[in-house]
Write a protein that holds these residues in place. Structure first.
Motif, PDB file in Angstrom:
ATOM      1  N   SER A   1       3.637   2.305   4.067  1.00 34.58           N
ATOM      2  CA  SER A   1       4.014   2.418   2.655  1.00 34.58           C
ATOM      3  C   SER A   1       4.553   3.817   2.353  1.00 34.58           C
ATOM      4  CB  SER A   1       2.808   2.103   1.757  1.00 34.58           C
ATOM      5  OG  SER A   1       1.972   3.236   1.651  1.00 34.58           O
TER       6      SER A   1
ATOM      7  N   THR B   1      -2.590  -2.621  -2.238  1.00 34.74           N
ATOM      8  CA  THR B   1      -3.192  -2.828  -3.555  1.00 34.74           C
ATOM      9  C   THR B   1      -3.993  -4.131  -3.597  1.00 34.74           C
ATOM     10  OG1 THR B   1      -1.258  -1.763  -4.472  1.00 34.74           O
ATOM     11  CG2 THR B   1      -2.683  -2.904  -6.017  1.00 34.74           C
TER      12      THR B   1
ATOM     13  N   ARG C   1       2.866  -1.411   0.371  1.00 31.81           N
ATOM     14  CA  ARG C   1       2.237  -0.870  -0.835  1.00 31.81           C
ATOM     15  C   ARG C   1       1.502  -1.987  -1.598  1.00 31.81           C
ATOM     16  NH1 ARG C   1       0.152   3.512  -2.675  1.00 31.81           N
ATOM     17  NH2 ARG C   1      -1.258   2.147  -3.785  1.00 31.81           N
ATOM     18  N   GLN C   2       2.187  -3.122  -1.757  1.00 29.79           N
ATOM     19  CA  GLN C   2       1.609  -4.263  -2.480  1.00 29.79           C
ATOM     20  C   GLN C   2       0.378  -4.792  -1.760  1.00 29.79           C
ATOM     21  OE1 GLN C   2       3.146  -6.100  -5.177  1.00 29.79           O
ATOM     22  NE2 GLN C   2       4.550  -4.408  -5.462  1.00 29.79           N
TER      23      GLN C   2
ATOM     24  N   SER D   1       8.316  -3.865   4.963  1.00 32.60           N
ATOM     25  CA  SER D   1       8.944  -2.825   4.154  1.00 32.60           C
ATOM     26  C   SER D   1       7.864  -2.008   3.458  1.00 32.60           C
ATOM     27  CB  SER D   1       9.866  -3.466   3.124  1.00 32.60           C
ATOM     28  OG  SER D   1       9.103  -3.912   2.025  1.00 32.60           O
ATOM     29  N   PRO D   2       8.171  -0.774   3.093  1.00 35.17           N
ATOM     30  CA  PRO D   2       7.166   0.048   2.401  1.00 35.17           C
ATOM     31  C   PRO D   2       6.647  -0.604   1.121  1.00 35.17           C
ATOM     32  CG  PRO D   2       9.020   1.394   3.069  1.00 35.17           C
ATOM     33  CD  PRO D   2       9.404  -0.025   3.357  1.00 35.17           C
ATOM     34  N   ILE D   3       7.542  -1.269   0.410  1.00 35.29           N
ATOM     35  CA  ILE D   3       7.088  -1.866  -0.853  1.00 35.29           C
ATOM     36  C   ILE D   3       6.093  -2.981  -0.597  1.00 35.29           C
ATOM     37  CG2 ILE D   3       7.848  -3.303  -2.792  1.00 35.29           C
ATOM     38  CD1 ILE D   3      10.258  -1.481  -3.041  1.00 35.29           C
TER      39      ILE D   3
ATOM     40  N   GLU E   1      10.432  -8.869  -3.371  1.00 36.86           N
ATOM     41  CA  GLU E   1       9.205  -8.630  -2.603  1.00 36.86           C
ATOM     42  C   GLU E   1       8.050  -9.551  -3.001  1.00 36.86           C
ATOM     43  OE1 GLU E   1      11.327  -6.287  -2.651  1.00 36.86           O
ATOM     44  OE2 GLU E   1      11.170  -5.223  -0.745  1.00 36.86           O
TER      45      GLU E   1
END
Lengths: 601, 222
Positions: free
Chosen positions: B172, B140, B136-137, B131-133, B92
């Motif tokens: 996410s 952040t 998420r990144q 993608s959720p990851i 990722e």
């Protein structure tokens, strides 16, 4: 009685003559009465006269008869006695003019300081000489007697007196106070630091003050000759201390010097005391002369030091030392040789005190250096503390990093083991299925998919999710979504925003994923469900996160044969390993619900 | 479907086996036309001057990380083309770099190449996966208030709109684009517009950060 004769300033020479406004009378008819003896015959003698030269071992009375020349004009006249003592009565033309102390009363010593007195005009004559009579009581060893006498108009005589007084009284007084001041400071420094140099200088100041005040006090605190002994001892000790100071400050005090110092000190004290008590001034003179030895050692050290390593201190002390020598030589020439005039004053004491002041300068310099050294020491200590702190911080960081690395290593090992157990087991299973042959392509594909899922999960568990368990769930769904869709399962997704979980390690992530994957797999394989409902929320009370996977399939009783076996035990073990509670039960109206409850902390 | 309507696909992949599988996956799809295959960044660079791909598939695992350069070249030389990166599973961090460089889609090298044509067509049609990851990144990195200090101090030209932040947050947490339409009450194309916008801002964001950092370092005049 022979006629006393007045000479108009012939010894003083150039300044003499009535026209100059004064005369120096340096001849007198002298009559001596040593104690316990009859009066000697009057003799005309040159002034200054010192009793001790005639009678060094005892006191007595002396009468000096001088002739004052006729005066002119109306200006008032004055008498200036550079030295007169020890107690005197002064008569002009037979009339008592001044009485200095009681004759024979040892508590007064007028010989210390110059004396000025005005002469009433009525007692003087315009056309005939007038007799000046000085009656003195003298104690031995006290410089009693009479110097040449200055007689003249006040406007001339008073300035001469003032000059003499400045050198003999004002300057020594100033030096005394300077010594007291420096002595106190040195004493304070010694009290704080206990360093020899300060102590010696404090003592030098003390004995210096004693010596100098011995030259100043008309009424000493002790009776004669005890006071004389004190003054003599003080001078000897002062000189010895000065020598010692020089050795300590700028040279090296060798052991033999220490011994010599104390021996010399003891001898001096004894000899001087004896000299004064038994009226043997020769002994005192010898003692003073012998002090030339330490003085020479001192001087040698100073010069050598200045030669080898000139500093401002050694230069100053050398200068002061040379000054003292020059002053001493001058005094010897001018003062001790009686005929060389009576208005002179000794320079050596002043030069000696100049030397003492130079030593004071050395003490100050020493102190300044010491303070600088302390500062430097402090600074270097602070530096070292800072360095040490930095080192400690560094080692702490290192330790922390090592423990973090250790933790990471352990984490990695756990994951590796998991990959091995998971992916490896599935691949081994796949391999044995293929070896046996006869397995359906579908079964092989399923086995391969399972291995791939294991691999994905292992990798996903290492992804950064910032403590967000929702992302873990989401990722699982993201991976499984195609298969769920392919199976015709409808997903109802209700994942709330979950609080950050700081304790969310890859191990926890992996175990949660595995438990949920197992739940999904069971739904896919056995439940014959149409809908799977996934919820995640935070539950208050004991703070925890609650994850639920609920299907509307056949229900746990129908699945029991499969689920209660290996898979279910695995799920429980995993839940236990991460401190989570796992509940698997029948759902209403039908189906199964898997509920995982994780503590937040 | 005529040859003109087919989506022109170019491919750069250094590993021969994967390249062969990808080629056959493209060839099998009637909607796709494989116009060029390269094994190195140099080959594709030469070709990009002339070739006009619709979609460029770039292996992120090219030697020396040159995959990112290829994405940059494609943006400059063939601005109309969409870039899709082919990457390992779980990479990722590199995918975010690829998005910053200008990529808009990705394909995982995990045996799901069967879906390749679907993904390529989706991307060509304007749909970027996320993608959720990754979401998420990006949250952040880019969301206001949660950004890193340097990003926070940088001019806020690339900050996300509230709606975009919402999209990222929901993705996410595992919601799919279709689910987002009902949750947010907007159409799928709006969602896809948001996602594309997020990716564009990511590129701008990374540039802003770079400029800001360069200024901090005194590499640029103020």
């Amino acid at each position: 009685m022979a006629a006393p004769r007045a000479e108009a300033g012939n010894a003083g020479g150039e300044g003499g003559g009535a026209d100059a406004g004064f005369v120096q009378i340096d001849r007198a008819l002298v009559t001596l009465w040593p104690d316990g003896s009859p009066a000697e015959a009057p003799v005309e003698r040159a002034l200054p006269h010192r009793w001790d030269i005639d009678h060094p071992h005892g006191g007595g009375r002396a009468r000096y008869q001088l002739m004052l020349p006729p005066v002119r004009g109306a200006e008032p006249y004055a008498l200036f006695f550079p030295r007169i003592g020890n107690q005197v009565e002064v008569r002009v033309g037979g009339h008592l003019v001044t009485k200095l102390g009681e004759l024979g009363d040892e508590s007064t010593d007028m010989a210390k300081l110059p004396v000025l007195m005005t002469v009433p005009a009525a007692l003087l004559s315009h056309d005939a000489p007038t007799e000046l009579q000085v009656d003195a009581a003298v104690q031995p060893g006290r410089w009693g007697g009479l110097s040449a006498v200055i007689f003249g108009v006040q406007s001339v005589v008073v300035p001469m007196y003032r000059t003499n007084e400045l050198w003999r009284q004002s300057a020594p007084t100033a030096i005394t106070w300077a010594l007291v001041f420096m002595g106190l400071i040195a004493g304070g420094l010694w009290w704080q630091h206990r360093e020899g140099l300060y102590g010696i200088f404090a003592l030098i100041s003390l004995f210096g003050v004693t010596t100098i005040s011995g030259r100043l006090l008309i009424t000493p605190p002790l009776p004669w000759p005890a006071w004389g002994a004190v003054g003599g001892i003080a001078l000897c000790v002062l000189l010895l201390l000065m020598a010692r100071f020089v050795m300590v400050a700028i040279a090296e005090l060798r052991p033999w010097m220490r011994v010599a110092f104390w021996v010399y000190l003891g001898l001096c004290v004894c000899a001087v005391t004896a000299s004064f008590l038994w009226h043997q001034p020769l002994i005192y003179t010898l003692v003073l002369g012998s002090l030339l030895l330490p003085a020479m050692v001192m001087m040698y050290s100073i010069v050598r030091k200045m030669w080898m390593a000139p500093t401002w201190e050694s230069t100053l002390m050398c200068l002061a030392g040379v000054t003292a020598i020059v002053a001493g030589a001058r005094d010897f020439m001018v003062v001790r040789i009686p005929e060389s005039g009576s208005m002179s004053y000794a320079m050596l004491p002043l030069a000696v005190f100049f030397l003492v002041l130079a030593m004071g300068g050395t003490v100050v310099g020493h102190y300044v250096r010491q303070v600088a050294a302390y500062r430097e020491l402090n600074a270097s200590l602070a530096r070292r503390i800072a360095e040490r702190e930095a080192e400690l911080g560094e080692s702490h960081r290192l330790q922390q990093r090592q423990s973090e690395e250790q933790a990471a290593l352990q984490e990695r090992q756990r994951i590796m083991r998991d990959i091995h157990d998971g992916v490896g087991a599935h691949l081994v299973g796949l391999l044995s299925m293929m070896k046996k042959g006869g397995a359906a392509a579908e079964a092989l594909q399923e086995q391969a998919h399972a291995a791939l899922d294991e691999l994905r999960m292992a990798v996903d568990s290492l992804q950064p999710v910032n403590g967000d368990l929702a992302t873990v769930l989401a990722t699982l769904r993201y991976r499984l979504q195609p298969r769920l869709e392919a199976a015709g399962l409808r997903v109802e997704w209700e994942v709330a925003a979950l609080p950050e979980m700081r304790s969310l390690t890859p191990t926890t992530v992996l175990n949660v994923q595995r438990i949920l994957l197992e739940a999904f797999t069971n739904v896919l394989k056995h439940a014959a469900a149409t809908t799977v409902r996934v919820t995640a929320r935070r539950v208050e009370g004991p703070d925890r996160l609650e994850l639920r996977v609920q299907d509307d399939g056949a229900g746990i009783s129908a699945e029991q044969g499969r689920v209660s076996g290996h898979g279910l035990g695995n799920m429980r073990a995993r839940a236990q390993s991460i401190g989570a509670a796992l509940v698997i039960q029948h759902a209403q109206p039908h189906g199964t619900v898997v509920e995982l409850s994780l503590p937040m902390a | 479907m005529t040859a003109i309507d087919r989506v022109r696909v170019a491919l750069v992949e250094d590993e021969a086996g994967t390249r062969a599988r990808l080629c056959s996956a493209v060839a099998q799809s009637p909607a796709l036309e494989l116009v060029f295959t390269a094994a190195t960044a140099g080959e594709i660079h030469a070709w990009l001057r002339e070739g006009r791909p619709d979609v460029l598939l770039v292996d992120l695992g090219l030697p020396d990380g040159s995959g990112f350069e290829v994405i940059e070249w494609c943006r400059q030389l063939a601005p109309k083309a969409e870039t899709m990166v082919i990457t390992m599973f779980g990479d990722e961090a590199n995918m975010i770099r690829a998005f910053e460089a200008g990529a808009r889609g990705y394909l995982l090298k995990d045996g799901t190449e069967d879906d390749l044509s679907r993904h390529v067509l989706q991307l060509h049609a304007g749909g970027s996966p996320m993608s959720p990851i990754i979401a998420r990144q990006l949250l952040t990195r880019m969301a206001p208030g949660t950004a890193a200090p340097i990003a926070a101090a940088a001019p806020a030209v690339a900050s996300l709109s509230p709606r975009e932040t919402e999209v990222l947050a929901l993705v996410s947490r595992g919601y799919t684009y279709p689910e987002l339409t009902s949750l947010l009450g907007v159409s799928l194309s709006t969602i896809q517009t948001h996602v594309k916008s997020i990716y564009s801002k990511l590129a701008v964001h990374s540039k802003t950060e770079a400029v800001f950092e360069a200024r901090q370092l005194g590499l640029l005049d103020r």
